[in-house]
Design a protein around this motif. Structure first.
Motif, PDB file in Angstrom:
ATOM      1  N   VAL A 568       0.919  -1.213   0.005  1.00 39.67           N
ATOM      2  CA  VAL A 568      -0.104  -0.058   0.118  1.00 39.67           C
ATOM      3  C   VAL A 568       0.747   1.149  -0.118  1.00 39.67           C
ATOM      4  O   VAL A 568       0.674   2.187  -0.758  1.00 39.67           O
ATOM      5  CB  VAL A 568      -0.836  -0.131   1.152  1.00 39.67           C
ATOM      6  N   ILE A 569       2.041   1.105   0.880  1.00 40.17           N
ATOM      7  CA  ILE A 569       2.731   2.460   0.870  1.00 40.17           C
ATOM      8  C   ILE A 569       3.493   2.813  -0.361  1.00 40.17           C
ATOM      9  O   ILE A 569       3.406   3.826  -1.084  1.00 40.17           O
ATOM     10  CB  ILE A 569       4.043   2.313   1.992  1.00 40.17           C
ATOM     11  N   VAL A 570       3.980   1.680  -0.935  1.00 43.35           N
ATOM     12  CA  VAL A 570       4.794   1.877  -2.037  1.00 43.35           C
ATOM     13  C   VAL A 570       3.849   2.398  -3.422  1.00 43.35           C
ATOM     14  O   VAL A 570       4.005   3.314  -4.245  1.00 43.35           O
ATOM     15  CB  VAL A 570       5.635   0.481  -2.677  1.00 43.35           C
ATOM     16  N   GLY A 571       2.687   1.520  -3.508  1.00 41.45           N
ATOM     17  CA  GLY A 571       1.749   2.016  -4.388  1.00 41.45           C
ATOM     18  C   GLY A 571       1.284   3.356  -4.432  1.00 41.45           C
ATOM     19  O   GLY A 571       1.068   4.077  -5.329  1.00 41.45           O
ATOM     20  N   PHE A 572       1.174   3.885  -3.180  1.00 41.12           N
ATOM     21  CA  PHE A 572       0.542   5.152  -2.817  1.00 41.12           C
ATOM     22  C   PHE A 572       1.523   6.078  -3.395  1.00 41.12           C
ATOM     23  O   PHE A 572       1.376   7.033  -4.200  1.00 41.12           O
ATOM     24  CB  PHE A 572       0.275   5.256  -1.326  1.00 41.12           C
ATOM     25  N   VAL A 573       2.625   5.704  -3.138  1.00 41.83           N
ATOM     26  CA  VAL A 573       3.849   6.870  -3.281  1.00 41.83           C
ATOM     27  C   VAL A 573       4.094   7.050  -4.752  1.00 41.83           C
ATOM     28  O   VAL A 573       4.037   7.929  -5.534  1.00 41.83           O
ATOM     29  CB  VAL A 573       5.198   6.277  -2.742  1.00 41.83           C
ATOM     30  N   VAL A 574       4.297   5.517  -5.533  1.00 41.75           N
ATOM     31  CA  VAL A 574       4.564   5.579  -7.111  1.00 41.75           C
ATOM     32  C   VAL A 574       3.221   6.256  -7.874  1.00 41.75           C
ATOM     33  O   VAL A 574       3.423   6.981  -8.677  1.00 41.75           O
ATOM     34  CB  VAL A 574       4.913   4.157  -7.401  1.00 41.75           C
ATOM     35  N   SER A 575       2.126   5.941  -7.288  1.00 39.50           N
ATOM     36  CA  SER A 575       1.084   6.370  -8.011  1.00 39.50           C
ATOM     37  C   SER A 575       0.755   7.954  -7.868  1.00 39.50           C
ATOM     38  O   SER A 575       0.652   8.496  -8.901  1.00 39.50           O
ATOM     39  CB  SER A 575      -0.491   5.968  -7.372  1.00 39.50           C
TER      40      SER A 575
END
Lengths: 604, 86
Positions: A568-575
């Motif tokens: 969730v964290i990585v997905g949020f940042v990359v998005s």
């Protein structure tokens, strides 16, 4: 009638029923093959979901697990039911509205990317294969104990049956067979549970019986606590796991349950969004019928086991006087005894009696028997010393957790027809789950790989043929794993949940609830979730990791939760760093939040 | 589609509120009663069970079933209110 004849009748009769249904419900199109034509009534879908979900692990292993780990078993009981709340509230209605055939379908379309789709295909296949191996093994164990055939022959018979109705009927055949299998398996679990509960406590319902007071004036649970402590085990109602570990494990099991492709796909088979919610409601009722009976079966089974082996006075029973079930299970290798102190008595307490990882015995080849008629092992611990402050004698017995449910009716001396019913139920549980998993594997290959990624021009007929071919190959691979089980089945099942929790589940949830989630974000998130979880599990399963190295005390089974958080964290940042999704994708997300139009959206 | 954009947004907001209320209960009975506060609750006897243990092995499952059904009924009502049912 003898037990053999009865078992043959029950198991054979149920097989005839499944085959009959399969012939009646042949699939003619890919839509029928993948989602049973999309017209399954919610109650039937609820039952089919319950049968799909409740595998050999739920039927055979869960009560045994709870029986041996007591309170820590709560993580499994809650995890494997609480996941349905997540499914009903966060996934099922929206995925049904989306209206496609598979989980990779959703991920590929929502994240407008064939890379994302392929990642989802890989997750689906890995998760489903790890799961299916255990099912085939379960069928083999039941056959070897009750029908006196070799475990491998049992696996082959199971393969043949699944082959017949999964390849012929596809989802349509599977759905209606699963309804029948649910009825068989729930009767097979609850009937002996009623008998046991009535016998031990005088109450028919195990849910109430577990709280009852025994003739001795102590409650069942207090008796269990007492027996456990006397024999050097930890107290039954108080676990060994730390609060943090229990918490993470429960999250991983819940999110993993909600992320299992073979469960999700069941919600594609109903006509309307409303029906998707309703079938989740029915499914959990049908599942709860079994799950709430499990703690009772576990508790009574444990009391019976300890009292039968150690005798009422808790000093052990002479091997010569042990009931038949003890010797029957010894023959399957799931039970073993070695006389450590040379008194000829079977004594059961805490600690290992055999020198191997989990204390599993290794038997010598052939029919050679020991002094008292017991099977001879090569890895018995011969040192008779023990901690006399903790327990009254050294442990001399190995009891495989998996035999608890199957041996329970024997131990409690229930009538033969109940034992035969349990055999039919265990086979039903294993076959229904195996079929659901094999279908998911075959559709992932024919639909998501062949049709959507490699060659979009194939016709419906060709796609259906690929689906059937893939199912055949998948059955053969599953059978191979059943005959040559990888030595790490337990870790592998934990891996299935961990992967579903760290990859599939967050990707779907974020796709529905966050319009801004981009394909790059989703791919990065899935990769991070997958890789961290796999590495952690690999390190502790094969890399020589020890429990003292657990990060924050989290065991590998619970690490999927950490993987999901990282996802969730990585997905949020990359998005947030990448360009927002195209307008038509955002419109799709808007649209799947509104129930109306699900029926029409289905034919694409 | 017969429903306006504002209507769709309002429907979604109410939907989210229903989900969150249900998930709060879901969290409290399982993670709260059976894991985080299990020790404290275990000192309370409940029909022969220590209460925390009961929640972990029986109670939370009953509550999960009830939760899905109240969710089903609230959502059916909500769908009709916004005229998005089928």
């Amino acid at each position: 009638m003898s037990l053999d004849v009865l078992t043959f009748l029950f198991v054979g009769g149920s097989f005839a029923l499944y085959i009959g249904i399969a012939i009646w419900a042949r699939a003619g199109s890919t839509k029928e093959f993948y989602v049973a034509g999309g017209g399954v009534p919610p109650v039937a879908n609820g039952m089919a979901t319950a049968a799909d979900w409740m595998s050999a692990a739920s039927f055979i292993s869960l009560a045994g697990l709870v029986s041996f780990i007591g309170r820590d078993g709560s993580a499994y009981l809650m995890g494997w039911t609480g996941g349905y709340v997540l499914l009903a509230l966060l996934l099922a209605p929206y995925l049904r509205k989306f209206g496609k055939f598979t989980v990779p379908d959703f991920i590929g379309d929502r994240y407008y990317s064939n890379t994302a789709r392929t990642l989802a295909v890989i997750c689906t296949i890995v998760i489903s294969f790890t799961y299916v191996a255990g099912q085939m093994r379960g069928v083999g164990i039941v056959f070897s104990r009750y029908l006196h055939v070799d475990i491998n022959t049992g696996v082959v018979i199971g393969m043949a049956i699944v082959f017949f109705y999964a390849v012929l009927g596809g989802m349509k055949g599977i759905t209606y067979t699963q309804v029948a299998q649910y009825v068989v398996l729930i009767l097979a679990f609850t009937v002996p549970a009623f008998f046991l509960s009535a016998q031990v406590t005088g109450h028919f319902l195990p849910q109430i019986g577990l709280g009852a007071t025994l003739d001795s004036g102590m409650s069942v649970l207090a008796t269990l606590d007492q027996l456990s402590v006397d024999l050097g085990f930890s107290q039954y109602t108080d676990g060994k796991k730390s609060t943090v570990d229990l918490f993470f494990l429960t999250v991983a099991l819940m999110c993993g349950t909600a992320g299992l492709p073979h469960v999700i796909v069941r919600f594609f088979t109903v006509p309307r969004v409303k029906d998707a919610r309703l079938s989740a409601g029915w499914a959990l009722i049908f599942i709860a019928l079994l799950y709430t009976a499990v703690p009772g079966v576990a508790g009574f089974g444990r009391v019976n086991l300890i009292e039968t082996i150690n005798g009422k006075d808790n000093t052990g029973t002479a091997y010569a006087d042990m009931p038949d079930w003890f010797k029957n299970w010894e023959n399957t290798g799931l039970l073993a005894w070695q006389d450590r102190n040379g008194d000829g008595k079977v004594q059961y307490s805490a600690g290992k009696a055999f020198d191997a990882g989990k204390g599993k015995p290794k038997f010598v080849e052939g029919d050679e028997r020991g002094e008292f008629g017991q099977r001879i092992t090569t890895n018995a611990i011969t040192d008779p010393s023990f901690d006399s402050a903790k327990q009254p004698f050294a442990n001399e017995v190995y009891v495989d957790r998996d035999i608890m449910v199957l041996a329970n009716p024997d131990i409690a001396q229930l009538p033969n027809w109940v034992i035969a019913l349990v055999a039919a139920g265990a086979v039903a549980a294993a076959l229904s789950t195996a079929a659901g998993l094999l279908l998911v594997i075959s559709t992932a290959i024919s639909h998501d790989l062949m049709k959507k990624t490699i060659n979009p021009d194939i016709s419906d007929k060709q796609e259906l043929m690929y689906a059937r071919l893939a199912a055949i190959v998948a059955i053969c691979i599953a059978g191979y794993f059943g005959i040559n089980p990888p030595g790490f089945v337990a870790q592998v099942v934990a891996l299935a949940f961990g992967l579903a929790c760290a990859s599939v589940f967050p990707a779907i949830i974020m796709g529905i609830f966050w319009k801004r989630h981009t394909s790059q974000g989703a791919i990065a998130g899935m990769l991070v979730g997958l890789i961290t979880t796999m590495c952690y599990m690999y390190y502790f399963a094969f890399g020589g990791g020890t429990p003292s190295e657990y990060i924050m005390g989290i065991s590998p089974g619970g690490f999927g939760t950490v993987g999901a958080i990282l996802h969730v964290i990585v997905g949020f940042v990359v998005s947030n760093m990448t360009e927002e999704p195209p307008q038509e994708i955002q419109d799709i997300v808007e649209d799947l939040r509104i129930p109306r139009g699900a029926g029409a959206a289905h034919d694409h | 589609m017969s429903i306006s954009n504002e209507q769709a947004q309002a429907y979604w907001r109410e939907n989210l509120r229903i989900i969150v209320t249900h998930l709060v209960v879901w969290f409290v009975v399982s993670y709260g009663c059976a894991i985080l506060f299990v020790e404290q609750l275990n000192s309370i006897p409940f029909f022969g069970f220590p209460l925390g243990f009961w929640f972990g092995q029986q109670g939370s499952i009953f509550v999960f079933v009830i939760l899905i059904w109240t969710y089903v009924f609230s959502m059916n009502k909500l769908d009709e209110k916004y005229d998005v049912h089928e």
